[in-house]
Design a protein around this motif. Structure first.
Motif, PDB file in Angstrom:
ATOM      1  N   CYS A 313       0.827  -1.209   0.000  1.00  0.00           N
ATOM      2  CA  CYS A 313       0.000   0.000   0.000  1.00  0.00           C
ATOM      3  C   CYS A 313       0.861   1.258   0.000  1.00  0.00           C
ATOM      4  CB  CYS A 313      -0.939  -0.003   1.203  1.00  0.00           C
ATOM      5  SG  CYS A 313      -2.297  -1.185   1.048  1.00  0.00           S
ATOM      6  N   ILE A 314       1.954   1.270   0.765  1.00  0.00           N
ATOM      7  CA  ILE A 314       2.839   2.438   0.766  1.00  0.00           C
ATOM      8  C   ILE A 314       3.384   2.681  -0.631  1.00  0.00           C
ATOM      9  CG2 ILE A 314       5.081   3.293   1.568  1.00  0.00           C
ATOM     10  CD1 ILE A 314       4.460   2.088   4.294  1.00  0.00           C
ATOM     11  N   ARG A 315       3.713   1.613  -1.339  1.00  0.00           N
ATOM     12  CA  ARG A 315       4.242   1.769  -2.695  1.00  0.00           C
ATOM     13  C   ARG A 315       3.225   2.389  -3.654  1.00  0.00           C
ATOM     14  NH1 ARG A 315       7.413  -3.073  -1.558  1.00  0.00           N
ATOM     15  NH2 ARG A 315       5.714  -4.447  -2.216  1.00  0.00           N
ATOM     16  N   GLN A 316       1.959   2.353  -3.297  1.00  0.00           N
ATOM     17  CA  GLN A 316       0.921   2.936  -4.147  1.00  0.00           C
ATOM     18  C   GLN A 316       0.727   4.434  -3.905  1.00  0.00           C
ATOM     19  OE1 GLN A 316      -0.964   1.313  -6.632  1.00  0.00           O
ATOM     20  NE2 GLN A 316       0.654  -0.201  -6.280  1.00  0.00           N
ATOM     21  N   VAL A 317       1.326   4.968  -2.856  1.00  0.00           N
ATOM     22  CA  VAL A 317       1.116   6.372  -2.508  1.00  0.00           C
ATOM     23  C   VAL A 317       1.827   7.270  -3.513  1.00  0.00           C
ATOM     24  CG1 VAL A 317       1.560   8.156  -0.781  1.00  0.00           C
ATOM     25  CG2 VAL A 317       0.768   5.893  -0.066  1.00  0.00           C
ATOM     26  N   ARG A 318       1.067   8.141  -4.138  1.00  0.00           N
ATOM     27  CA  ARG A 318       1.598   9.114  -5.103  1.00  0.00           C
ATOM     28  C   ARG A 318       0.495  10.103  -5.438  1.00  0.00           C
ATOM     29  NH1 ARG A 318       0.979   4.244  -7.755  1.00  0.00           N
ATOM     30  NH2 ARG A 318      -0.575   4.199  -9.440  1.00  0.00           N
ATOM     31  N   PRO A 319       0.840  11.272  -5.963  1.00  0.00           N
ATOM     32  CA  PRO A 319      -0.189  12.251  -6.309  1.00  0.00           C
ATOM     33  C   PRO A 319      -1.187  11.680  -7.310  1.00  0.00           C
ATOM     34  CG  PRO A 319       1.970  13.280  -6.319  1.00  0.00           C
ATOM     35  CD  PRO A 319       2.206  11.797  -6.175  1.00  0.00           C
ATOM     36  N   GLY A 320      -2.446  12.002  -7.089  1.00  0.00           N
ATOM     37  CA  GLY A 320      -3.504  11.577  -7.997  1.00  0.00           C
ATOM     38  C   GLY A 320      -4.129  10.247  -7.653  1.00  0.00           C
ATOM     39  N   LYS A 321      -3.526   9.494  -6.739  1.00  0.00           N
ATOM     40  CA  LYS A 321      -4.044   8.167  -6.402  1.00  0.00           C
ATOM     41  C   LYS A 321      -5.307   8.295  -5.565  1.00  0.00           C
ATOM     42  CE  LYS A 321      -3.593   3.647  -6.437  1.00  0.00           C
ATOM     43  NZ  LYS A 321      -3.583   2.863  -7.684  1.00  0.00           N
ATOM     44  N   LEU A 322      -6.308   7.469  -5.874  1.00  0.00           N
ATOM     45  CA  LEU A 322      -7.533   7.425  -5.091  1.00  0.00           C
ATOM     46  C   LEU A 322      -7.313   6.584  -3.839  1.00  0.00           C
ATOM     47  CD1 LEU A 322     -10.141   6.895  -7.946  1.00  0.00           C
ATOM     48  CD2 LEU A 322      -9.937   8.917  -6.502  1.00  0.00           C
ATOM     49  N   TRP A 323      -7.673   7.136  -2.688  1.00  0.00           N
ATOM     50  CA  TRP A 323      -7.411   6.452  -1.423  1.00  0.00           C
ATOM     51  C   TRP A 323      -8.193   5.155  -1.312  1.00  0.00           C
ATOM     52  CZ3 TRP A 323      -3.638   6.490   1.785  1.00  0.00           C
ATOM     53  CH2 TRP A 323      -3.780   5.919   3.057  1.00  0.00           C
ATOM     54  N   HIS A 324      -9.434   5.145  -1.784  1.00  0.00           N
ATOM     55  CA  HIS A 324     -10.230   3.939  -1.600  1.00  0.00           C
ATOM     56  C   HIS A 324      -9.634   2.770  -2.392  1.00  0.00           C
ATOM     57  CE1 HIS A 324     -12.085   4.413  -5.581  1.00  0.00           C
ATOM     58  NE2 HIS A 324     -12.582   3.218  -5.423  1.00  0.00           N
ATOM     59  N   GLU A 325      -8.892   3.064  -3.471  1.00  0.00           N
ATOM     60  CA  GLU A 325      -8.235   1.991  -4.222  1.00  0.00           C
ATOM     61  C   GLU A 325      -7.121   1.354  -3.386  1.00  0.00           C
ATOM     62  OE1 GLU A 325      -6.879   3.701  -7.848  1.00  0.00           O
ATOM     63  OE2 GLU A 325      -8.859   3.689  -8.790  1.00  0.00           O
ATOM     64  N   ILE A 326      -6.397   2.182  -2.626  1.00  0.00           N
ATOM     65  CA  ILE A 326      -5.334   1.638  -1.785  1.00  0.00           C
ATOM     66  C   ILE A 326      -5.940   0.804  -0.658  1.00  0.00           C
ATOM     67  CG2 ILE A 326      -3.295   2.202  -0.416  1.00  0.00           C
ATOM     68  CD1 ILE A 326      -3.047   4.799  -1.907  1.00  0.00           C
ATOM     69  N   HIS A 327      -7.066   1.256  -0.115  1.00  0.00           N
ATOM     70  CA  HIS A 327      -7.741   0.469   0.921  1.00  0.00           C
ATOM     71  C   HIS A 327      -8.174  -0.887   0.368  1.00  0.00           C
ATOM     72  CE1 HIS A 327     -10.200   0.004   4.640  1.00  0.00           C
ATOM     73  NE2 HIS A 327     -10.847  -0.841   3.850  1.00  0.00           N
ATOM     74  N   LEU A 328      -8.706  -0.894  -0.830  1.00  0.00           N
ATOM     75  CA  LEU A 328      -9.138  -2.157  -1.430  1.00  0.00           C
ATOM     76  C   LEU A 328      -7.959  -3.096  -1.652  1.00  0.00           C
ATOM     77  CD1 LEU A 328     -11.822  -0.985  -4.022  1.00  0.00           C
ATOM     78  CD2 LEU A 328     -12.203  -2.231  -1.884  1.00  0.00           C
ATOM     79  N   LEU A 329      -6.799  -2.537  -1.994  1.00  0.00           N
ATOM     80  CA  LEU A 329      -5.608  -3.369  -2.151  1.00  0.00           C
ATOM     81  C   LEU A 329      -5.243  -4.019  -0.814  1.00  0.00           C
ATOM     82  CD1 LEU A 329      -3.120  -4.403  -3.681  1.00  0.00           C
ATOM     83  CD2 LEU A 329      -1.982  -2.235  -3.113  1.00  0.00           C
ATOM     84  N   ALA A 330      -5.270  -3.259   0.266  1.00  0.00           N
ATOM     85  CA  ALA A 330      -4.969  -3.814   1.585  1.00  0.00           C
ATOM     86  C   ALA A 330      -5.941  -4.933   1.941  1.00  0.00           C
ATOM     87  CB  ALA A 330      -5.024  -2.708   2.640  1.00  0.00           C
ATOM     88  N   ALA A 331      -7.228  -4.701   1.691  1.00  0.00           N
ATOM     89  CA  ALA A 331      -8.236  -5.716   2.011  1.00  0.00           C
ATOM     90  C   ALA A 331      -8.027  -6.982   1.190  1.00  0.00           C
ATOM     91  CB  ALA A 331      -9.632  -5.151   1.777  1.00  0.00           C
ATOM     92  N   SER A 332      -7.645  -6.819  -0.072  1.00  0.00           N
ATOM     93  CA  SER A 332      -7.435  -7.968  -0.943  1.00  0.00           C
ATOM     94  C   SER A 332      -6.254  -8.813  -0.462  1.00  0.00           C
ATOM     95  CB  SER A 332      -7.209  -7.505  -2.381  1.00  0.00           C
ATOM     96  OG  SER A 332      -6.910  -8.594  -3.229  1.00  0.00           O
ATOM     97  N   ILE A 333      -5.168  -8.142  -0.086  1.00  0.00           N
ATOM     98  CA  ILE A 333      -3.993  -8.870   0.412  1.00  0.00           C
ATOM     99  C   ILE A 333      -4.328  -9.573   1.720  1.00  0.00           C
ATOM    100  CG2 ILE A 333      -1.641  -8.599   1.291  1.00  0.00           C
ATOM    101  CD1 ILE A 333      -1.381  -6.184  -0.640  1.00  0.00           C
ATOM    102  N   GLY A 334      -5.051  -8.885   2.603  1.00  0.00           N
ATOM    103  CA  GLY A 334      -5.451  -9.502   3.856  1.00  0.00           C
ATOM    104  C   GLY A 334      -6.334 -10.715   3.639  1.00  0.00           C
ATOM    105  N   MET A 335      -7.276 -10.615   2.704  1.00  0.00           N
ATOM    106  CA  MET A 335      -8.166 -11.740   2.408  1.00  0.00           C
ATOM    107  C   MET A 335      -7.379 -12.930   1.877  1.00  0.00           C
ATOM    108  SD  MET A 335     -11.227 -11.964  -0.404  1.00  0.00           S
ATOM    109  CE  MET A 335     -10.004 -12.076  -1.726  1.00  0.00           C
ATOM    110  N   ASP A 336      -6.473 -12.684   0.938  1.00  0.00           N
ATOM    111  CA  ASP A 336      -5.668 -13.781   0.387  1.00  0.00           C
ATOM    112  C   ASP A 336      -4.857 -14.469   1.486  1.00  0.00           C
ATOM    113  OD1 ASP A 336      -6.644 -13.251  -2.130  1.00  0.00           O
ATOM    114  OD2 ASP A 336      -4.881 -12.113  -2.787  1.00  0.00           O
ATOM    115  N   VAL A 431      -0.150  11.346   5.345  1.00  0.00           N
ATOM    116  CA  VAL A 431      -1.177  10.357   5.677  1.00  0.00           C
ATOM    117  C   VAL A 431      -0.533   9.173   6.388  1.00  0.00           C
ATOM    118  CG1 VAL A 431      -2.572  11.025   3.685  1.00  0.00           C
ATOM    119  CG2 VAL A 431      -0.961   9.124   3.467  1.00  0.00           C
ATOM    120  N   THR A 432      -1.341   8.436   7.130  1.00  0.00           N
ATOM    121  CA  THR A 432      -0.856   7.188   7.692  1.00  0.00           C
ATOM    122  C   THR A 432      -1.289   6.030   6.808  1.00  0.00           C
ATOM    123  OG1 THR A 432      -2.821   6.774   9.050  1.00  0.00           O
ATOM    124  CG2 THR A 432      -1.053   8.081  10.038  1.00  0.00           C
TER     125      THR A 432
END
Length: 506
Positions: A313-336, A431-432
């Motif tokens: 998720c940290i690697r996804q942080v950059r200008p223009g990125k939608l926050w909810h997309e990063i949250h979904l990535l975290a949830a997907s990794i956690g689910m797997d 952001v955290t």
């Protein structure tokens, strides 16, 4: 115990560039005027006056002892003054920022000491003038009688200026637009603010390191809290940005546990969430430490999942990125990860559509950090669905919310209006990123065991073996840069954290 920072090649806790050193040591004035101009730009007005009272000195109820002083953050943003009984005015048309300070009588100095003088305030803060609050009534009476636009912008109705007894108020008060404008101005940090937050993170990181060095020799959660506070105080700040969380064993499954009085004996891990503030600017750091020096197998497996969630998720942080997309990535990794451990079971797509992983990752991925640990959101338009930075960690993410987020994400391209409403990361936001997986028996069994939509996706026998883990959370403060990110948190984690813990055993 020695709680001073020891700077060496391996860990330079206060390694700042020259500019940051100058700012952190107060060689550079607090940029109050720059902040005031930012606010006016967001207000989009040419005339009027902004008035913000600071925090007055208050006593405890039925006592002659003072409450712990905490400056009003909006006032501080336009002044930089961190002491009682002040006010600030900004005359928009004249671009004039005035700090109003209390007059201190000599006998007050005898009892309570002095406060910064007018001359000292002019040296410290980027204001045009420093005057005494005893003159404030006269100032506003003159302003109210002037033929020009007399709009006074305030935060709340009960913070209107006092014109004095017997005076008729001709001020036009507006308490609807200032706070949203200030929130938008505070959303993106100045270089000065970034330096403050970095400095707070450096001190907090040193405190986390000290706990890691001693964790195998500690007996109680309260000792962890004591070390955090001692290191921070020894390095120049008395204040934590929030109450220290030192949750061992099952206590780690409570997101904001703060009793900090349980024995560490027989526990696998401790979730340590602690961050000081430096000159009113916050830090926010979480590490999950193995109390014995190494994670037991089940705890190690959960820690590895959460560490991967955070890293990616940290690697996804950059200008223009939608926050909810990063949250979904975290949830997907956690689910797997939970599927591979057998805690979750069933068809991957069905588990994903149900959002059942939110039972174990039940909060937002992160929040803004600044003058508050859960800083203002900028009052951007809220999306009707999804997890935004406005919501932050404190929002409860239910499986239904997560499933809806995934559905909205799938159809995002077909809904450009909805996409524009979502908050995108901007340069100089801080952001955290704090994913976590928790095994709270009361929550899981109370809400999910008898819910056929989710119970079928949870292997309750396998889960039973993970309750002792409690929870795992890992959190860093991340600066959004023009081309990516800068991790402001230098507390050890991963293999480095284990090395620090095991070297401390010797």
């Amino acid at each position: 115990m020695d709680y001073d920072l020891i700077l060496d090649d391996e860990f330079d806790a206060l390694c700042l560039d020259v500019r940051d050193q100058d700012i952190a040591s107060a060689k550079v004035k607090y940029p109050a005027k720059q902040h005031a101009r930012r606010v006016v730009k967001e207000l989009d007005v040419e005339h009027g006056i902004i008035y913000l009272p600071g925090q007055p000195e208050r006593l405890l109820e039925d006592s002659d002892q003072p409450r712990l002083f905490r400056q009003r953050r909006y006032f501080y943003y336009l002044s930089g003054a961190n002491f009682e009984d002040c006010a600030v005015t900004y005359e928009i048309g004249h671009d004039r920022l005035t700090l109003w300070i209390p007059y201190i009588e000599p006998r007050q100095v005898l009892w309570f000491g002095s406060k910064p003088s007018a001359a000292e305030c002019l040296r410290r803060y980027d204001v045009d003038e420093v005057r005494y609050t005893t003159q404030l009534n006269k100032f506003f009476r003159c302003y109210a009688s002037s033929p020009s636009d007399r709009t006074t912008y305030i935060l709340h109705p009960d913070q209107a200026p006092n014109l004095g007894s017997g005076a008729r108020s001709h001020l036009r008060l507006d308490h609807s637009v200032l706070q949203p404008a200030m929130d938008r101005a505070r959303l993106v940090k100045t270089e000065y603010e970034v330096a403050m937050i970095r400095h707070a993170n450096n001190i907090s990181s040193a405190a986390h390191r000290k706990v890691a060095e001693r964790i195998t020799r500690l007996k109680n959660e309260r000792e962890i809290e004591a070390i955090i506070q001692a290191v921070c105080i020894a390095n120049g700040t008395r204040y934590q940005a929030y109450p220290v969380i030192a949750g061992s064993g099952v206590n780690g499954s409570t997101l904001h546990y703060n009793a900090n009085n349980a024995s560490l004996k027989g526990k696998q891990c401790v979730v340590l969430d602690a961050g000081c503030e430096w000159e009113c600017y916050a830090s926010d750091i979480t590490r999950t430490l193995p109390i014995s020096g190494c994670f037991p197998p089940k705890a190690a497996a959960i820690h590895a999942i959460v560490q991967r969630m955070q890293n990616e998720c940290i690697r996804q942080v950059r200008p223009g990125k939608l926050w909810h997309e990063i949250h979904l990535l975290a949830a997907s990794i956690g689910m797997d990860g939970l599927l591979k451990l057998g805690i979750l079971k069933g068809d991957t797509e069905q588990v994903a559509r149900a959002g059942t992983v939110a039972a174990f990752f039940p909060h937002g991925l992160g929040h803004h950090v600044g003058l508050e640990v859960h800083d203002v959101s900028g009052s951007l338009p809220l999306a009707t669905q999804g997890i935004q930075l406005e919501d932050g960690k404190r929002v409860m993410v239910t499986p239904g919310m997560l499933a809806q987020m995934m559905h909205v994400g799938d159809s995002e391209d077909a809904n450009p209006v909805q996409q524009r409403k979502r908050q995108r990361l901007l340069p100089n936001m801080v952001v955290t990123v704090e994913p976590g997986i928790y095994f709270c028996r009361e929550y899981l069994e109370g809400y999910f065991r008898n819910d056929p939509n989710h119970s079928r996706f949870i292997d309750w026998e396998v889960l039973e073996g993970y309750y002792e883990v409690g929870g795992v959370r890992i959190e860093d403060c991340i600066l959004v840069t023009r081309d990516g990110f800068d991790n402001l948190t230098v507390a050890p984690k991963g293999d480095e954290l284990l090395d620090v813990i095991n070297r401390g055993r010797k």
